[in-house]
Design an enzyme around this catalytic site. Structure first.
Site, short mmCIF file in Angstrom:
data_model
loop_
_atom_site.label_atom_id
_atom_site.label_comp_id
_atom_site.label_asym_id
_atom_site.label_seq_id
_atom_site.Cartn_x
_atom_site.Cartn_y
_atom_site.Cartn_z
N GLU A 41 0.77 11.61 -2.90
CA GLU A 41 0.52 12.11 -1.54
C GLU A 41 -0.12 13.49 -1.55
O GLU A 41 -1.04 13.78 -0.80
CB GLU A 41 1.83 12.16 -0.73
CG GLU A 41 2.33 10.81 -0.27
CD GLU A 41 1.38 10.12 0.68
OE1 GLU A 41 0.73 10.79 1.50
OE2 GLU A 41 1.26 8.88 0.60
N CYS A 196 -11.46 1.06 9.68
CA CYS A 196 -11.64 1.98 10.80
C CYS A 196 -12.11 3.32 10.25
O CYS A 196 -11.47 4.35 10.39
CB CYS A 196 -10.33 2.11 11.59
SG CYS A 196 -10.55 2.93 13.17
N CYS A 203 -15.56 -2.85 13.12
CA CYS A 203 -14.73 -3.45 14.19
C CYS A 203 -14.70 -4.97 14.13
O CYS A 203 -13.69 -5.59 14.48
CB CYS A 203 -15.22 -2.97 15.56
SG CYS A 203 -15.12 -1.18 15.74
N CYS A 212 -7.82 -3.07 20.83
CA CYS A 212 -8.29 -1.69 20.62
C CYS A 212 -9.06 -1.21 21.86
O CYS A 212 -10.08 -1.79 22.24
CB CYS A 212 -9.17 -1.63 19.38
SG CYS A 212 -9.89 -0.01 19.14
FE1 SF4 Z 1 -11.02 1.05 14.59
FE2 SF4 Z 1 -10.62 -0.19 16.93
FE3 SF4 Z 1 -12.80 -0.70 15.52
FE4 SF4 Z 1 -10.44 -1.52 14.66
S1 SF4 Z 1 -11.49 -2.21 16.50
S2 SF4 Z 1 -12.07 -0.58 13.43
S3 SF4 Z 1 -9.10 0.16 15.32
S4 SF4 Z 1 -12.26 1.26 16.43
#
Ligand code: SF4
Length: 362
Positions: A41, A196, A203, A212
């Site tokens: 970490e 993301c 997405c 989302c």
């Molecule tokens: Fe990020 Fe939303 Fe796209 Fe998923 S859908 S990659 S959470 S912005």
């Protein structure tokens, strides 16, 4: 069946995705040892995974237990950290290892408060260690997690503000399952790192897409709100490559805190723009109490700290009476074998140029 929090749709989707697509091969994913997880970490703060892996493996091979780290000298620790940067992480790690041995008999504290009282361990790092080692239900909020949560909830405010921090921690806690925090925290970190992403989030491959808010509003890449970049001031310095007639180079150890704390550096002094190398020779001669003569100047370089840039000009100087000034914090070293010590980055680079690796057959 273990009683726990009610199922959360984000957590459920993430856990299913993680089982199939998580980064299970990372070396710290194969351990529940809080010491090894803590080390990972800390190394992963401000440093890419690919850079961290060899450092993590070398460090654990040399210091397999917290007692081994606590017993090491600062030079040994900083030597193994050389090249990773942000050396306060190494100094804090060492200091915390000593406290764990001294105050907790080498057993990792399991209480969040006890862990965050140790040097260099904030709430998110403590949560990551406790959830991964003991499956304790603590949320985490590193850069990847912040980004996923800002987008999932379409948070358009400043994530670094007090209000942003409060909201993000509340969301992080609400989504973290109990039991199952161990896998969930790894899953959300992995989603942030691989799907993301800061730029060009994927997405269409994302398990959270249907819920989302940023995706629904066409804001995926626009969130979180970018930080305003500060323009950093620039300081000018001479770096003295002070050599004795045998070709050894003078290094100076910095005090334990502050810039390059505990590291060995080439002696440094402020430089006025356009001042000639003879000014550096005069200043370093005064510091050392022995005359130095200019051999050459080297091309200038820049080293950036978090709060300023250091523009430096290396100047090579010859010292004909070297023995007078060697003391604990000043040592003449062979640039081909600098020994077990932590070196500041510009110093390490210059020593490498002074002592290029031998050609095959040499
Ligand atoms: Fe990020 Fe939303 Fe796209 Fe998923 S859908 S990659 S959470 S912005």
């Amino acid at each position: 069946m273990v009683a726990g929090k009610p199922a959360d749709p984000l957590a459920e989707a993430l856990l299913a995705w993680y089982a199939a697509a998580g980064r299970h091969a990372l070396p710290w994913r194969h351990t529940r040892d809080p010491y090894a997880l803590w080390l990972a970490e800390i190394m992963l703060q401000q440093t890419q995974v690919a850079t961290v892996i060899p450092y993590y493996e070398r460090f654990l091979a040399r210091f397999p237990r917290v007692e081994d780290l606590a017993a090491a000298t600062p030079d040994e620790v900083l030597h193994l950290w050389s090249g990773l940067g942000y050396y306060s992480r190494a100094r804090n790690l060492h200091a915390a290892a000593r406290l764990i041995v001294q105050d907790f008999q080498g057993r990792f504290p399991r209480a969040l408060d006890a862990l965050t009282a140790l040097p260099g361990i904030g709430r998110s790092t403590a949560g990551a260690i406790l959830s991964s080692a003991f499956d304790a239900s603590h949320p985490i909020l590193d850069g990847n997690v912040k980004r996923v949560l800002c987008r999932y909830h379409a948070f358009a405010g400043d994530p670094a503000s007090a209000e942003g921090q409060r909201l993000l921690w509340d969301w992080a806690a609400a989504h973290t399952p109990a039991p199952g925090a161990h896998l969930y925290n790894q899953a959300i970190q992995d989603l942030g790192a691989t799907v993301c992403r800061r730029r060009q989030p994927q997405c269409l491959l994302c398990p959270l897409q249907s819920r989302c808010q940023a995706f629904a509003q066409g804001l995926s890449e626009a969130l979180p709100r970018p930080r305003v970049r500060r323009i950093l001031p620039v300081r000018q310095a001479w770096l003295g490559i002070i050599r004795n007639p045998e070709g050894r180079v003078l290094l100076q150890r910095q005090g334990p805190s502050g810039l390059w704390g505990g590291l060995w550096i080439l002696p440094q002094m402020p430089r006025r723009p356009d001042s000639p190398p003879e000014a550096a020779a005069e200043g370093f001669s005064e510091q050392m109490g022995t005359p130095l003569s200019v051999v050459s100047t080297w091309p200038a370089g820049r080293h950036s700290f978090s709060h300023f840039h250091l523009d430096y000009v290396p100047v090579e100087l010859l010292c004909r009476q070297p023995q007078a000034r060697e003391a604990g914090a000043l040592q003449w070293i062979d640039p081909r074998a600098p020994g077990v010590r932590g070196l500041a980055k510009p110093t390490e680079r210059i020593l490498r140029l002074l002592a290029p690796p031998a050609e095959p057959g040499d």
